[in-house]
Write a protein that holds these residues in place. Structure first.
Motif, PDB file in Angstrom:
ATOM      1  N   GLU A 246     -36.282  94.877  -1.215  1.00  0.00           N
ATOM      2  CA  GLU A 246     -37.660  94.702  -0.716  1.00  0.00           C
ATOM      3  C   GLU A 246     -38.290  93.362  -1.102  1.00  0.00           C
ATOM      4  N   ARG A 247     -37.806  92.749  -2.203  1.00  0.00           N
ATOM      5  CA  ARG A 247     -38.362  91.434  -2.604  1.00  0.00           C
ATOM      6  C   ARG A 247     -37.186  90.529  -2.975  1.00  0.00           C
ATOM      7  N   ILE A 248     -36.505  90.036  -1.938  1.00  0.00           N
ATOM      8  CA  ILE A 248     -35.310  89.222  -2.197  1.00  0.00           C
ATOM      9  C   ILE A 248     -35.760  87.785  -2.458  1.00  0.00           C
ATOM     10  N   ALA A 340     -39.567  95.420  -5.064  1.00  0.00           N
ATOM     11  CA  ALA A 340     -40.972  94.992  -4.985  1.00  0.00           C
ATOM     12  C   ALA A 340     -41.707  95.519  -6.213  1.00  0.00           C
ATOM     13  N   ASN A 341     -42.779  94.808  -6.594  1.00  0.00           N
ATOM     14  CA  ASN A 341     -43.409  95.182  -7.870  1.00  0.00           C
ATOM     15  C   ASN A 341     -44.039  96.570  -7.865  1.00  0.00           C
ATOM     16  N   HIS A 342     -44.398  97.099  -6.678  1.00  0.00           N
ATOM     17  CA  HIS A 342     -45.003  98.440  -6.667  1.00  0.00           C
ATOM     18  C   HIS A 342     -43.987  99.524  -7.037  1.00  0.00           C
ATOM     19  N   ASP A 360     -34.224  92.547 -14.390  1.00  0.00           N
ATOM     20  CA  ASP A 360     -33.959  91.123 -14.554  1.00  0.00           C
ATOM     21  C   ASP A 360     -35.180  90.275 -14.202  1.00  0.00           C
ATOM     22  N   ASP A 361     -35.917  90.679 -13.172  1.00  0.00           N
ATOM     23  CA  ASP A 361     -37.057  89.868 -12.718  1.00  0.00           C
ATOM     24  C   ASP A 361     -38.210  89.927 -13.713  1.00  0.00           C
ATOM     25  N   ILE A 362     -38.360  91.071 -14.359  1.00  0.00           N
ATOM     26  CA  ILE A 362     -39.440  91.214 -15.346  1.00  0.00           C
ATOM     27  C   ILE A 362     -38.949  90.735 -16.714  1.00  0.00           C
ATOM     28  N   GLY A 395     -47.095  88.890 -10.663  1.00  0.00           N
ATOM     29  CA  GLY A 395     -46.257  90.040 -10.333  1.00  0.00           C
ATOM     30  C   GLY A 395     -45.260  90.315 -11.442  1.00  0.00           C
ATOM     31  N   GLU A 396     -44.025  90.646 -11.028  1.00  0.00           N
ATOM     32  CA  GLU A 396     -42.982  90.991 -12.008  1.00  0.00           C
ATOM     33  C   GLU A 396     -42.705  89.833 -12.956  1.00  0.00           C
ATOM     34  N   ALA A 397     -42.369  88.678 -12.358  1.00  0.00           N
ATOM     35  CA  ALA A 397     -41.998  87.531 -13.191  1.00  0.00           C
ATOM     36  C   ALA A 397     -43.201  87.078 -14.017  1.00  0.00           C
ATOM     37  N   GLY A 398     -44.354  86.876 -13.364  1.00  0.00           N
ATOM     38  CA  GLY A 398     -45.531  86.337 -14.049  1.00  0.00           C
ATOM     39  C   GLY A 398     -45.977  87.213 -15.210  1.00  0.00           C
ATOM     40  N   THR A 399     -46.210  88.488 -14.954  1.00  0.00           N
ATOM     41  CA  THR A 399     -46.716  89.347 -16.040  1.00  0.00           C
ATOM     42  C   THR A 399     -45.613  89.663 -17.052  1.00  0.00           C
ATOM     43  N   SER A 429     -53.002  86.248  -5.567  1.00  0.00           N
ATOM     44  CA  SER A 429     -53.388  85.757  -4.235  1.00  0.00           C
ATOM     45  C   SER A 429     -54.900  85.793  -4.026  1.00  0.00           C
ATOM     46  N   LYS A 430     -55.603  86.495  -4.924  1.00  0.00           N
ATOM     47  CA  LYS A 430     -57.060  86.576  -4.772  1.00  0.00           C
ATOM     48  C   LYS A 430     -57.794  85.673  -5.759  1.00  0.00           C
ATOM     49  N   GLY A 431     -57.068  84.958  -6.587  1.00  0.00           N
ATOM     50  CA  GLY A 431     -57.715  84.048  -7.533  1.00  0.00           C
ATOM     51  C   GLY A 431     -57.437  84.427  -8.976  1.00  0.00           C
ATOM     52  N   PHE A 444     -50.233  96.557 -13.992  1.00  0.00           N
ATOM     53  CA  PHE A 444     -49.578  95.513 -14.788  1.00  0.00           C
ATOM     54  C   PHE A 444     -50.426  94.251 -14.910  1.00  0.00           C
ATOM     55  N   LYS A 445     -51.482  94.153 -14.128  1.00  0.00           N
ATOM     56  CA  LYS A 445     -52.362  92.971 -14.230  1.00  0.00           C
ATOM     57  C   LYS A 445     -53.520  93.200 -15.195  1.00  0.00           C
ATOM     58  N   LYS A 446     -53.844  94.457 -15.421  1.00  0.00           N
ATOM     59  CA  LYS A 446     -55.065  94.763 -16.188  1.00  0.00           C
ATOM     60  C   LYS A 446     -55.137  94.101 -17.569  1.00  0.00           C
ATOM     61  N   SER A 474     -45.168  82.624  -7.911  1.00  0.00           N
ATOM     62  CA  SER A 474     -45.908  83.162  -6.755  1.00  0.00           C
ATOM     63  C   SER A 474     -44.996  83.481  -5.582  1.00  0.00           C
ATOM     64  N   GLY A 475     -43.810  82.878  -5.569  1.00  0.00           N
ATOM     65  CA  GLY A 475     -42.929  83.022  -4.408  1.00  0.00           C
ATOM     66  C   GLY A 475     -43.403  82.182  -3.225  1.00  0.00           C
ATOM     67  N   VAL A 476     -44.390  81.314  -3.464  1.00  0.00           N
ATOM     68  CA  VAL A 476     -44.916  80.503  -2.359  1.00  0.00           C
ATOM     69  C   VAL A 476     -44.699  79.019  -2.660  1.00  0.00           C
ATOM     70  N   SER A 499     -41.703  75.541 -12.178  1.00  0.00           N
ATOM     71  CA  SER A 499     -41.793  76.073 -10.802  1.00  0.00           C
ATOM     72  C   SER A 499     -40.654  77.063 -10.641  1.00  0.00           C
ATOM     73  N   LEU A 500     -40.954  78.312 -10.890  1.00  0.00           N
ATOM     74  CA  LEU A 500     -39.847  79.277 -11.010  1.00  0.00           C
ATOM     75  C   LEU A 500     -39.425  79.924  -9.702  1.00  0.00           C
ATOM     76  N   SER A 501     -40.247  79.801  -8.660  1.00  0.00           N
ATOM     77  CA  SER A 501     -39.958  80.590  -7.457  1.00  0.00           C
ATOM     78  C   SER A 501     -38.710  80.110  -6.733  1.00  0.00           C
ATOM     79  N   SER A 526     -37.149  74.294 -13.023  1.00  0.00           N
ATOM     80  CA  SER A 526     -37.372  75.065 -11.801  1.00  0.00           C
ATOM     81  C   SER A 526     -36.382  76.212 -11.702  1.00  0.00           C
ATOM     82  N   GLY A 527     -36.733  77.213 -10.899  1.00  0.00           N
ATOM     83  CA  GLY A 527     -35.862  78.373 -10.723  1.00  0.00           C
ATOM     84  C   GLY A 527     -34.570  78.016 -10.018  1.00  0.00           C
ATOM     85  N   SER A 528     -34.676  77.227  -8.958  1.00  0.00           N
ATOM     86  CA  SER A 528     -33.485  76.732  -8.238  1.00  0.00           C
ATOM     87  C   SER A 528     -33.276  75.278  -8.630  1.00  0.00           C
TER      88      SER A 528
HETATM   89  N1  LIG Z   1     -36.495  81.557 -11.916  1.00  0.00           N
HETATM   90  C1  LIG Z   1     -36.198  82.823 -12.106  1.00  0.00           C
HETATM   91  O1  LIG Z   1     -35.318  83.159 -12.916  1.00  0.00           O
HETATM   92  C2  LIG Z   1     -36.920  83.867 -11.356  1.00  0.00           C
HETATM   93  C3  LIG Z   1     -37.716  83.548 -10.303  1.00  0.00           C
HETATM   94  N2  LIG Z   1     -38.389  84.522  -9.632  1.00  0.00           N
HETATM   95  C4  LIG Z   1     -39.156  84.104  -8.469  1.00  0.00           C
HETATM   96  O2  LIG Z   1     -40.529  84.339  -8.680  1.00  0.00           O
HETATM   97  C5  LIG Z   1     -41.141  84.632  -7.441  1.00  0.00           C
HETATM   98  C6  LIG Z   1     -42.029  85.851  -7.624  1.00  0.00           C
HETATM   99  O3  LIG Z   1     -41.256  86.953  -7.987  1.00  0.00           O
HETATM  100  P1  LIG Z   1     -41.964  88.295  -8.499  1.00  0.00           P
HETATM  101  O4  LIG Z   1     -42.880  88.026  -9.606  1.00  0.00           O
HETATM  102  O5  LIG Z   1     -40.905  89.274  -8.705  1.00  0.00           O
HETATM  103  O6  LIG Z   1     -42.800  88.683  -7.184  1.00  0.00           O
HETATM  104  P2  LIG Z   1     -44.048  89.615  -7.068  1.00  0.00           P
HETATM  105  O7  LIG Z   1     -44.175  89.954  -5.637  1.00  0.00           O
HETATM  106  O8  LIG Z   1     -43.971  90.700  -8.066  1.00  0.00           O
HETATM  107  O9  LIG Z   1     -45.275  88.668  -7.487  1.00  0.00           O
HETATM  108  C7  LIG Z   1     -45.753  87.607  -6.716  1.00  0.00           C
HETATM  109  C8  LIG Z   1     -47.115  87.243  -7.225  1.00  0.00           C
HETATM  110  O10 LIG Z   1     -47.523  86.046  -6.593  1.00  0.00           O
HETATM  111  C9  LIG Z   1     -48.833  86.230  -6.077  1.00  0.00           C
HETATM  112  N3  LIG Z   1     -49.033  85.362  -4.936  1.00  0.00           N
HETATM  113  C10 LIG Z   1     -48.479  85.461  -3.707  1.00  0.00           C
HETATM  114  N4  LIG Z   1     -48.941  84.464  -2.926  1.00  0.00           N
HETATM  115  C11 LIG Z   1     -49.806  83.742  -3.676  1.00  0.00           C
HETATM  116  C12 LIG Z   1     -50.599  82.594  -3.433  1.00  0.00           C
HETATM  117  N5  LIG Z   1     -50.574  81.991  -2.259  1.00  0.00           N
HETATM  118  N6  LIG Z   1     -51.373  82.143  -4.433  1.00  0.00           N
HETATM  119  C13 LIG Z   1     -51.379  82.756  -5.624  1.00  0.00           C
HETATM  120  N7  LIG Z   1     -50.623  83.833  -5.924  1.00  0.00           N
HETATM  121  C14 LIG Z   1     -49.868  84.316  -4.949  1.00  0.00           C
HETATM  122  C15 LIG Z   1     -48.933  87.687  -5.731  1.00  0.00           C
HETATM  123  O11 LIG Z   1     -50.283  88.021  -5.650  1.00  0.00           O
HETATM  124  P3  LIG Z   1     -50.819  89.493  -5.300  1.00  0.00           P
HETATM  125  O12 LIG Z   1     -50.462  90.317  -6.489  1.00  0.00           O
HETATM  126  O13 LIG Z   1     -52.275  89.312  -5.127  1.00  0.00           O
HETATM  127  O14 LIG Z   1     -50.100  89.913  -4.065  1.00  0.00           O
HETATM  128  C16 LIG Z   1     -48.199  88.296  -6.918  1.00  0.00           C
HETATM  129  O15 LIG Z   1     -49.056  88.423  -8.001  1.00  0.00           O
HETATM  130  C17 LIG Z   1     -40.028  84.791  -6.422  1.00  0.00           C
HETATM  131  O16 LIG Z   1     -39.944  83.622  -5.645  1.00  0.00           O
HETATM  132  C18 LIG Z   1     -38.781  84.909  -7.246  1.00  0.00           C
HETATM  133  O17 LIG Z   1     -37.670  84.328  -6.604  1.00  0.00           O
HETATM  134  C19 LIG Z   1     -38.338  85.827  -9.991  1.00  0.00           C
HETATM  135  C20 LIG Z   1     -37.543  86.204 -11.026  1.00  0.00           C
HETATM  136  C21 LIG Z   1     -36.725  85.255 -11.756  1.00  0.00           C
END
Ligand SMILES: NC(=O)C1=CN([C@@H]2O[C@H](COP(=O)(O)OP(=O)(O)OC[C@H]3O[C@@H](n4cnc5c(N)ncnc54)[C@H](OP(=O)(O)O)[C@@H]3O)[C@@H](O)[C@H]2O)C=CC1
Ligand SMILES: CC(=O)C(=O)O
Ligand SMILES: [Mg+2]
Length: 646
Positions: A246-248, A340-342, A360-362, A395-399, A429-431, A444-446, A474-476, A499-501, A526-528
């Motif tokens: 669900e969250r590749i 997916a984090n949910h 692994d992601d968390i 999300g997973e990685a951040g928190t 995504s909301k600030g 997990f954000k609280k 952020s994955g963005v 920059s881990l995404s 960076s992640g990649s």
């Molecule tokens: N380098 C590494 O080893 C790793 C890298 N990652 C990468 O980290 C990224 C995120 O993974 P993961 O934490 O699991 O994903 P999640 O979906 O759990 O979390 C993504 C978070 O990013 C937020 N977000 C999305 N879009 C924006 C935006 N435009 N501005 C600000 N925040 C935003 C989401 O906000 P909201 O909650 O409001 O939706 C959510 O809090 C992925 O790209 C993944 O590949 C993950 C694990 C390991």
């Protein structure tokens, strides 16, 4: 299909392991062969008993093609540990082994068995004793030459996806050549079998699909998951990497095509952590996909339906988790990947008390980032408690990272966890996550909802929080804008920017952007991977902050100590172990991670520290504790050297 659990050994002199009077022999005589399935207990040169007591039953060549051959080990060995059930280990390289496969009158099937195939490296003697004459051209080449040739071939491909497909084909053709290639060329091939290319491979998995890898468990298998697990040919599984697709990476919902991720992660378990390939099992749970593009794609390989959720999802996952424990025992490590984090946090919490699970992601990401931050203190001075951290992505990685940093600070300073969290801020995504949003936040954000006025965008958050460390999860892609990086550089002499995404397209900024916008002052990873950058006559080498540094060694540490539960202190131990591997030479280049070229040595150190923590916490079951855990970890590691066949 009927399954007979019998010892059956085959080589040029015939069928061994069942006397003519044995029930198996009678079954073979009585039943139509297409309905007989034979499970062979794998023998080694040390498994002489099985060979000696047999009378040698010749097998008709027409018969052998009809027999499905799989390999299981005796029940008693199931359930963790590092027992070399499939005779794959380095220490026994000199011993002759029997390549168990159907090879009575022709070695054709041996050449098509990736576990045993050596291609042109079969010796003259092996060609004689295994019916390979004529099936191979006369040349005999060494393993090293095969590696040289494969690397030459792979380098001819222009597109990363072509290289990925060539590597997949090799893995399916000659496993030991695949791993030797990967181990010896890890920095060049990691981006091929792993991020970023694995992301593209998952997106196109249906159209590039040739041979299935791993186990696919879909809603269709509900009520039958134990049976599905039994279809996998190996029984002594030590690590499962499972996704529901669900969250590749940062590419979203790829449904069943997420299988590329468990397959890739487990290749790294073997290449980077030395866990034997036969002990690794990639699994994809297919509950549908909400990706409309895939649902309409004629080449899509998964269930064509929207994702099952709620009770239906929970029941399938529960059946899966129970079946794994029942079939493989308590000590099999289940690594959740790219859920997916949910679901991810709940699955980890629910099964963390009953199974050996690791997300692994968390957790893996948290451990690798903490390692980088610990190492970075050598470059910036001070301690973690001196920093202010800001995350884009909660999300997973951040928190997950935020919580492990807080735990480490709390341990270092004796402050409470709540106190330690106060210097860590997250933006979603909301600030900015602040207390006025608390009611509507996911659980997990609280803990991160601190007192502050709401802030909508990242630039304003940077200027308000004044972080010393900025982490993108952020994955963005391209969300660390010039303005953001310049603000970080104006606030800090050496801003730490991660920059881990993944994959590269989703990275919050590029290495070049980080270095040029900070006038070469950023400590960046960076992640990649990114290539080195030239800026004002100086070369900057970016590091790769990826959980691939942690999970292979972490998993090895759990397995070799027979650990039954993961504990946060093991993650901290892994971080310390990784940070300790960064040399002065690495620091001089601005790196906060060691190069991947040393990864097996690094993994052995991580494994040793994780195992030591497991023993200290009373969670290890392999007793007595080995005296030198690093040496023990090294001795447990799979080597891809070819075995000599009798
Ligand atoms: N380098 C590494 O080893 C790793 C890298 N990652 C990468 O980290 C990224 C995120 O993974 P993961 O934490 O699991 O994903 P999640 O979906 O759990 O979390 C993504 C978070 O990013 C937020 N977000 C999305 N879009 C924006 C935006 N435009 N501005 C600000 N925040 C935003 C989401 O906000 P909201 O909650 O409001 O939706 C959510 O809090 C992925 O790209 C993944 O590949 C993950 C694990 C390991
Ligand atoms: C690296 C990793 O696990 C991810 O990007 O999801
Ligand atoms: Mg992942």
């Amino acid at each position: 299909m009927m399954s007979l659990n019998h010892t059956l050994l085959l080589n040029k002199s015939g069928l061994y392991g069942s006397s003519k009077k044995s029930p198996l022999f009678s079954q073979l005589q009585r039943r139509p062969f297409s309905h007989v399935r034979i499970s062979a207990a794998l023998g080694s040169s040390s498994n002489k008993g099985a060979n000696d007591r047999n009378s040698g039953v010749l097998m008709d060549s027409a018969v052998k093609d009809m027999i499905t051959f799989d390999v299981v080990e005796p029940k008693s060995a199931v359930g963790g540990g590092v027992k070399d059930v499939y005779v794959e280990d380095n220490p026994t390289e000199e011993q002759l082994v029997t390549p168990w496969a159907v090879s009575v009158a022709s070695g054709y099937s041996l050449l098509r068995n990736p576990h045993h195939n050596k291609g042109l490296a079969f010796s003259e003697k092996e060609r004689d004793s295994h019916y390979l004459r004529g099936l191979l051209p006369p040349a005999i080449v060494s393993h090293d030459l095969q590696v040289k040739k494969m690397m030459h071939n792979i380098r001819q491909y222009q597109l990363p996806l072509q290289k990925y497909m060539a590597m997949t084909d090799l893995q399916e053709m000659n496993e030991r050549l695949f791993y030797k290639l990967l181990i010896e060329n890890v920095e060049e091939l990691l981006p091929v079998v792993y991020t970023p290319t694995v992301g593209e491979a998952c997106q196109k998995y249906g159209s590039i699909f040739r041979r299935p890898q791993g186990l696919f468990i879909s809603l269709k298998e509900k009520g039958k998951i134990l049976e599905v697990l039994k279809n996998w040919p190996q029984r002594n599984i030590q690590v499962i990497v499972v996704t529901d697709g669900e969250r590749i990476l940062g590419l979203g919902d790829l449904g069943c095509q997420g299988m590329g991720i468990p397959v890739g992660k487990l290749s790294l378990y073997t290449a980077l952590g030395g866990v034997r390939p036969s002990a690794c099992l990639p699994i994809t749970i297919d509950v549908g996909t909400n990706n409309e593009k895939l649902l309409e794609d004629e080449f899509y390989i998964g269930l064509r339906q929207k994702r099952a959720t709620g009770q239906e999802y929970a029941e399938l996952m529960h059946e899966f988790m129970s079946a794994v424990k029942q079939h493989y025992g308590e000590k099999v490590l289940i690594q959740f990947e790219d859920f997916a984090n949910h679901n991810a946090f709940d699955l980890l919490a629910k099964y963390g008390t009953t199974h050996l699970v690791f997300n692994d992601d968390i957790q893996g990401t948290a451990s690798v980032v903490l390692a980088g931050l610990i190492a970075a203190q050598k470059l910036v001075g001070g301690t973690l408690a001196d920093h202010r951290f800001l995350f884009l992505g909660a999300g997973e990685a951040g928190t997950g990272i935020a919580e492990l940093i807080a735990l480490e600070i709390s341990k270092q300073t004796n402050a409470s966890l709540e106190e330690a969290r106060k210097n860590i801020w997250l933006v979603d995504s909301k600030g900015l996550i602040v207390s006025s949003r608390k009611e509507s936040l996911q659980h997990f954000k609280k803990p991160w909802a601190h007192e502050h006025e709401p802030i909508r965008n990242l630039t304003d958050a940077v200027n308000a929080i004044k972080p010393t460390v900025l982490i993108g999860t952020s994955g963005v892609g391209r969300t660390f804008t010039k303005e953001v990086v310049k603000s970080m550089a104006s606030l800090n002499e050496r801003p730490i920017i991660l920059s881990l995404s993944n994959p590269t397209s989703q990275s919050e900024c590029t290495a070049e952007e980080a270095y040029t916008w900070s006038q070469g002052r950023a400590i960046f990873a960076s992640g990649s991977p990114f290539a080195p950058v030239q800026y004002e006559g100086k070369v900057f080498v970016p590091g790769q902050a990826n959980n691939a540094y942690i999970f292979p060694g972490f998993g090895l540490g759990l397995i070799m100590s027979g650990t039954i539960r993961v504990h946060d202190d093991m993650l901290l131990a892994a971080s310390e172990a990784l940070a300790a591997q960064v040399t002065q030479e690495n620091f001089d280049k601005g790196l906060i991670y060691p190069p991947f070229s040393n990864i097996r040595k690094i993994s052995a150190h991580i494994a040793a520290e994780v195992a030591a923590k497991a023993y200290e916490l009373g969670l290890a079951t392999r007793l007595p504790q080995p005296e030198n855990l690093v040496k023990y970890a090294e001795s447990c590691m799979y080597s891809p050297a070819y075995r000599n066949y009798r």
